[in-house]
Write an enzyme that holds these catalytic residues in place. Sequence first.
Site, PDB file in Angstrom:
ATOM      1  N   SER A   1      34.371  51.043  14.245  1.00  0.00           N
ATOM      2  CA  SER A   1      35.503  51.975  14.175  1.00  0.00           C
ATOM      3  C   SER A   1      36.834  51.337  13.809  1.00  0.00           C
ATOM      4  O   SER A   1      37.782  52.052  13.482  1.00  0.00           O
ATOM      5  CB  SER A   1      35.681  52.676  15.520  1.00  0.00           C
ATOM      6  OG  SER A   1      35.050  53.918  15.481  1.00  0.00           O
TER       7      SER A   1
ATOM      8  N   LYS B   1      38.467  52.236  10.686  1.00  0.00           N
ATOM      9  CA  LYS B   1      39.245  53.486  10.561  1.00  0.00           C
ATOM     10  C   LYS B   1      40.733  53.183  10.355  1.00  0.00           C
ATOM     11  O   LYS B   1      41.461  53.976   9.755  1.00  0.00           O
ATOM     12  CB  LYS B   1      39.001  54.376  11.784  1.00  0.00           C
ATOM     13  CG  LYS B   1      37.564  54.924  11.802  1.00  0.00           C
ATOM     14  CD  LYS B   1      37.160  55.558  13.116  1.00  0.00           C
ATOM     15  CE  LYS B   1      35.733  56.095  12.985  1.00  0.00           C
ATOM     16  NZ  LYS B   1      34.946  56.149  14.176  1.00  0.00           N
TER      17      LYS B   1
ATOM     18  N   TYR C   1      31.628  56.091   4.525  1.00  0.00           N
ATOM     19  CA  TYR C   1      32.069  55.925   5.913  1.00  0.00           C
ATOM     20  C   TYR C   1      31.247  54.832   6.614  1.00  0.00           C
ATOM     21  O   TYR C   1      31.799  53.934   7.266  1.00  0.00           O
ATOM     22  CB  TYR C   1      31.936  57.270   6.651  1.00  0.00           C
ATOM     23  CG  TYR C   1      32.062  57.153   8.143  1.00  0.00           C
ATOM     24  CD1 TYR C   1      33.308  57.020   8.754  1.00  0.00           C
ATOM     25  CD2 TYR C   1      30.926  57.144   8.962  1.00  0.00           C
ATOM     26  CE1 TYR C   1      33.418  56.884  10.128  1.00  0.00           C
ATOM     27  CE2 TYR C   1      31.029  57.003  10.332  1.00  0.00           C
ATOM     28  CZ  TYR C   1      32.277  56.870  10.915  1.00  0.00           C
ATOM     29  OH  TYR C   1      32.378  56.721  12.272  1.00  0.00           O
TER      30      TYR C   1
ATOM     31  N   TYR D   1      39.485  55.087  22.104  1.00  0.00           N
ATOM     32  CA  TYR D   1      38.623  56.225  22.451  1.00  0.00           C
ATOM     33  C   TYR D   1      39.305  57.085  23.523  1.00  0.00           C
ATOM     34  O   TYR D   1      40.524  57.165  23.556  1.00  0.00           O
ATOM     35  CB  TYR D   1      37.234  55.738  22.913  1.00  0.00           C
ATOM     36  CG  TYR D   1      36.547  54.858  21.897  1.00  0.00           C
ATOM     37  CD1 TYR D   1      36.201  55.358  20.647  1.00  0.00           C
ATOM     38  CD2 TYR D   1      36.250  53.534  22.166  1.00  0.00           C
ATOM     39  CE1 TYR D   1      35.558  54.556  19.706  1.00  0.00           C
ATOM     40  CE2 TYR D   1      35.612  52.726  21.234  1.00  0.00           C
ATOM     41  CZ  TYR D   1      35.272  53.250  20.011  1.00  0.00           C
ATOM     42  OH  TYR D   1      34.650  52.474  19.081  1.00  0.00           O
TER      43      TYR D   1
ATOM     44  N   VAL E   1      32.511  49.879  18.368  1.00  0.00           N
ATOM     45  CA  VAL E   1      31.316  49.704  19.198  1.00  0.00           C
ATOM     46  C   VAL E   1      30.549  48.410  18.877  1.00  0.00           C
ATOM     47  O   VAL E   1      29.608  48.069  19.585  1.00  0.00           O
ATOM     48  CB  VAL E   1      30.358  50.928  19.129  1.00  0.00           C
ATOM     49  CG1 VAL E   1      30.989  52.154  19.762  1.00  0.00           C
ATOM     50  CG2 VAL E   1      29.918  51.203  17.707  1.00  0.00           C
TER      51      VAL E   1
HETATM   52  N1  GLU Z   1      29.766  53.661  12.903  1.00  0.00           N
HETATM   53  C1  GLU Z   1      29.975  54.122  14.232  1.00  0.00           C
HETATM   54  C2  GLU Z   1      29.664  55.604  14.342  1.00  0.00           C
HETATM   55  O1  GLU Z   1      30.035  56.339  13.515  1.00  0.00           O
HETATM   56  C3  GLU Z   1      31.386  53.832  14.629  1.00  0.00           C
HETATM   57  C4  GLU Z   1      31.581  54.049  16.072  1.00  0.00           C
HETATM   58  C5  GLU Z   1      32.677  53.279  16.703  1.00  0.00           C
HETATM   59  O2  GLU Z   1      32.838  52.084  16.536  1.00  0.00           O
HETATM   60  O3  GLU Z   1      33.405  53.944  17.445  1.00  0.00           O
HETATM   61  O4  GLU Z   1      29.040  56.045  15.259  1.00  0.00           O
END
Ligand code: GLU
Length: 306
Positions: free
Chosen positions: A62, A65, A186, A238, A256
Amino acid sequence: MELQVVEQAVAAASDKTCEGKVATYIPELGKADGSRVGVSVFSRSGERLSVGDTKTRFSIQSISKVISLAVALELCGFDMVFQNVGMEPSGDAFNSMVKLEYAHSVPYNPMINAGAIVIASYLARRISFEEMMRTSRSLCLDPDIVLDENVYRSEMSNISRNRAIAYLLESKGYIEKDVEKCLHFYVKMCSLSVTAESLAGLGLVLANDGIHPATGERLLQEQTVRVVKTIMLTCGMYDGSGQFAVRVGIPSKSGVGGGILSVIDREMGIGIYGPALDDKGNSVAGRYILEYLSEKWHLHLFDNRK
Ligand code: GLU
């Protein structure tokens, strides 16, 4: 910036890793060793401290992002980016779709999966993944970033939830056609392999308002960086973002894969690796280390002992 303080933080955090678990919903991530911990701190004055597993490669997940939001702001502009994505913390898990069902509800912010998938749809039409990888290398001051094919394939084999989110977004008109292309984009961004050092590099570029610390080249516009850092502060950890802001007070983004990117504005970037996660998805060791450093070095945004 004393090396001893970072060493103490890592030693204490290493004892906490047993309280967390590595992510397994992407099968490849389940292979990580939960006892690993590494921290890199890169300062604007050129100092670099690294302790522990700071050269181990892991998937950015994530934290990508942040890069995607920055590039989308540069390519599409603020108004377009926030037309179909909000700026509010969601209070829900990163992969939640519960609020998306409401009639006029856009994804809460660009740091949750739904928001990031909208951003990926903007990007997939304007820039190739290879170009995004080159941009990631330069923003992280790390020429060795590559796509981790194993993580990419592993996530694509277990993509149902993100696929459901993406098609729901398409049905609401928030993303344009070619949902599959957007999903691949993504997931590829989430599968970039970085180190704690790469994240410290990215943190330093953001702390330096988007300017490369060594060459002076402007990599991102000042306004872009301001938006990104604010969203990191409010939505980066989060549904633990509020508590983290109170206790640590450092704009950060976790993934994650066990990484955390942190920005001490105008001072330093911090990158952390610690794949044992708490129940919100944040690195247990990372949270501990950041709280420790924040207290010792007075890094909280509102710490007036600076
Ligand atoms: N590629 C992971 C997903 O989409 C990213 C999740 C994360 O790191 O929060 O579930």
